[in-house]
Write an enzyme that holds these catalytic residues in place. Sequence first.
Site, PDB file in Angstrom:
ATOM      1  N   HIS A  12      39.149  -6.975  10.110  1.00  0.00           N
ATOM      2  CA  HIS A  12      37.843  -6.407  10.477  1.00  0.00           C
ATOM      3  C   HIS A  12      36.751  -6.760   9.448  1.00  0.00           C
ATOM      4  O   HIS A  12      35.836  -5.972   9.206  1.00  0.00           O
ATOM      5  CB  HIS A  12      37.940  -4.901  10.720  1.00  0.00           C
ATOM      6  CG  HIS A  12      38.388  -4.068   9.552  1.00  0.00           C
ATOM      7  ND1 HIS A  12      39.174  -2.937   9.685  1.00  0.00           N
ATOM      8  CD2 HIS A  12      38.163  -4.187   8.224  1.00  0.00           C
ATOM      9  CE1 HIS A  12      39.390  -2.400   8.499  1.00  0.00           C
ATOM     10  NE2 HIS A  12      38.784  -3.135   7.593  1.00  0.00           N
ATOM     11  N   HIS A  59      34.803   2.610   5.026  1.00  0.00           N
ATOM     12  CA  HIS A  59      34.550   1.977   3.726  1.00  0.00           C
ATOM     13  C   HIS A  59      33.397   2.692   3.031  1.00  0.00           C
ATOM     14  O   HIS A  59      32.325   2.134   2.872  1.00  0.00           O
ATOM     15  CB  HIS A  59      34.216   0.502   3.905  1.00  0.00           C
ATOM     16  CG  HIS A  59      35.267  -0.268   4.651  1.00  0.00           C
ATOM     17  ND1 HIS A  59      35.425  -0.180   6.009  1.00  0.00           N
ATOM     18  CD2 HIS A  59      36.212  -1.129   4.219  1.00  0.00           C
ATOM     19  CE1 HIS A  59      36.430  -0.963   6.387  1.00  0.00           C
ATOM     20  NE2 HIS A  59      36.928  -1.552   5.317  1.00  0.00           N
TER      21      HIS A  59
END
Lengths: 280, 139
Positions: A12, A59
């Site tokens: 990703h 993240h």
Amino acid sequence: MARITAGVGSSHVPLLGVAVDQGKWQDDYFGPIFKGYEWTREWERREKPDVVILVYNDHASAFDANIIPTFAIGCGERYKPADEGWGPRPVPDVEGHADLAWHIAQSLILEDFDMTIINEMDVDHGLTVPLSMMFGQPEKWPCKVVPLAVNVVTYPVPSGNRCWALGEAIARAVESFPEDLNVQIWGTGGMSHQLQGPRAGLLNREWDNRFLDMLEADNDEVRHIPHIEYLRETGSEGIEMVMWLIMRGALGKKVKRLNRHYHIPCSNTAIGHIVLEPAD
Amino acid sequence: MTHDKPRQNIHEYLAEFEDIPGTRVFTAARARKGYWINQFAMSLMKSENRERFKADERAYLDEWNISEQAKQAILARDYNTLLDLGGNVYFLSKLFSTDGLPFAEAVSTMTDMTWPEYRQMMLDGGRSPEGNRSIKGGY
């Protein structure tokens, strides 16, 4: 009755989102990567999943350093793309499937997986880049999504064994959902990459391909790879691959591989993806 | 479910992490130590904070419960020192984007290479794991 019809493992990397958003997917750098996803995009168009259970990691977007859920499931109605410091990606909002998500959350808790439940959050590249890779640039995503966020940043992260077992429990939860739904499960992140320190840039083609072989195998040996092996062999961020084991665990003992692709590099990262179907 | 795996000893588990060359595994100890460095970096997700930081970096940093050493490392964009002080790359990346620096270019500053050298290494297949897996074992 709902059923899991297929599993996808995929990187990703945020730069892939940039390539899509800025129309660079056919250039010399990105062309080979996007070509590797062509078959899978065509396959998704035919398969038309109703829902994707999308396993990814945040993240430092929705979660800061304060609260660190090991396994968190999105039970909301919709999610907006997160602003990761460059403004939000110009992609559609992600529509949840709150009924299925709550059903899975409740079932998992009864199976001793103490899930964190999220009602509102923004979703970052970990979730939206795989959608772009599989579906291109539609006006609206063609399926609903149940986000499942895993802590793979602060150690200890969950073991491969625990991830696999969670996948098995998710499959049982989906099977007990009364509505007739075509459900896919995607495990995202990886493959080998290290984004920090003097060893940054480490890639391991041989190990990554062995990992893909193990996912295709008719056994569950891959669940027992210890964290230290991921760290030594695949870089500090390669540990994201434990999330692929949630996908693999949900597919049962035997699988059939429909597609597999591997490419080095994309930014700091080795790109891989695999499409599997339960074959029990 | 299988239970054939022996329970992992937490001390042995954590000790092994220190044996990886050029790597700071983001352990709970680092997460504690670097908590406010990471929360400072996280604050740069908001554009008004980015503007205030850019206008006067030192004054913005002085609002945070961060050591002088860490403030100096932030001002110098010394990312390896920040990793030692408990910074995590996903949080520090908010500083990369505040600076308008591509992620890979910022990562390259933590290595002994220039950005063009690092980019070429990645195009050539990346850094080999050979000799980079274990400090003690040297393999």
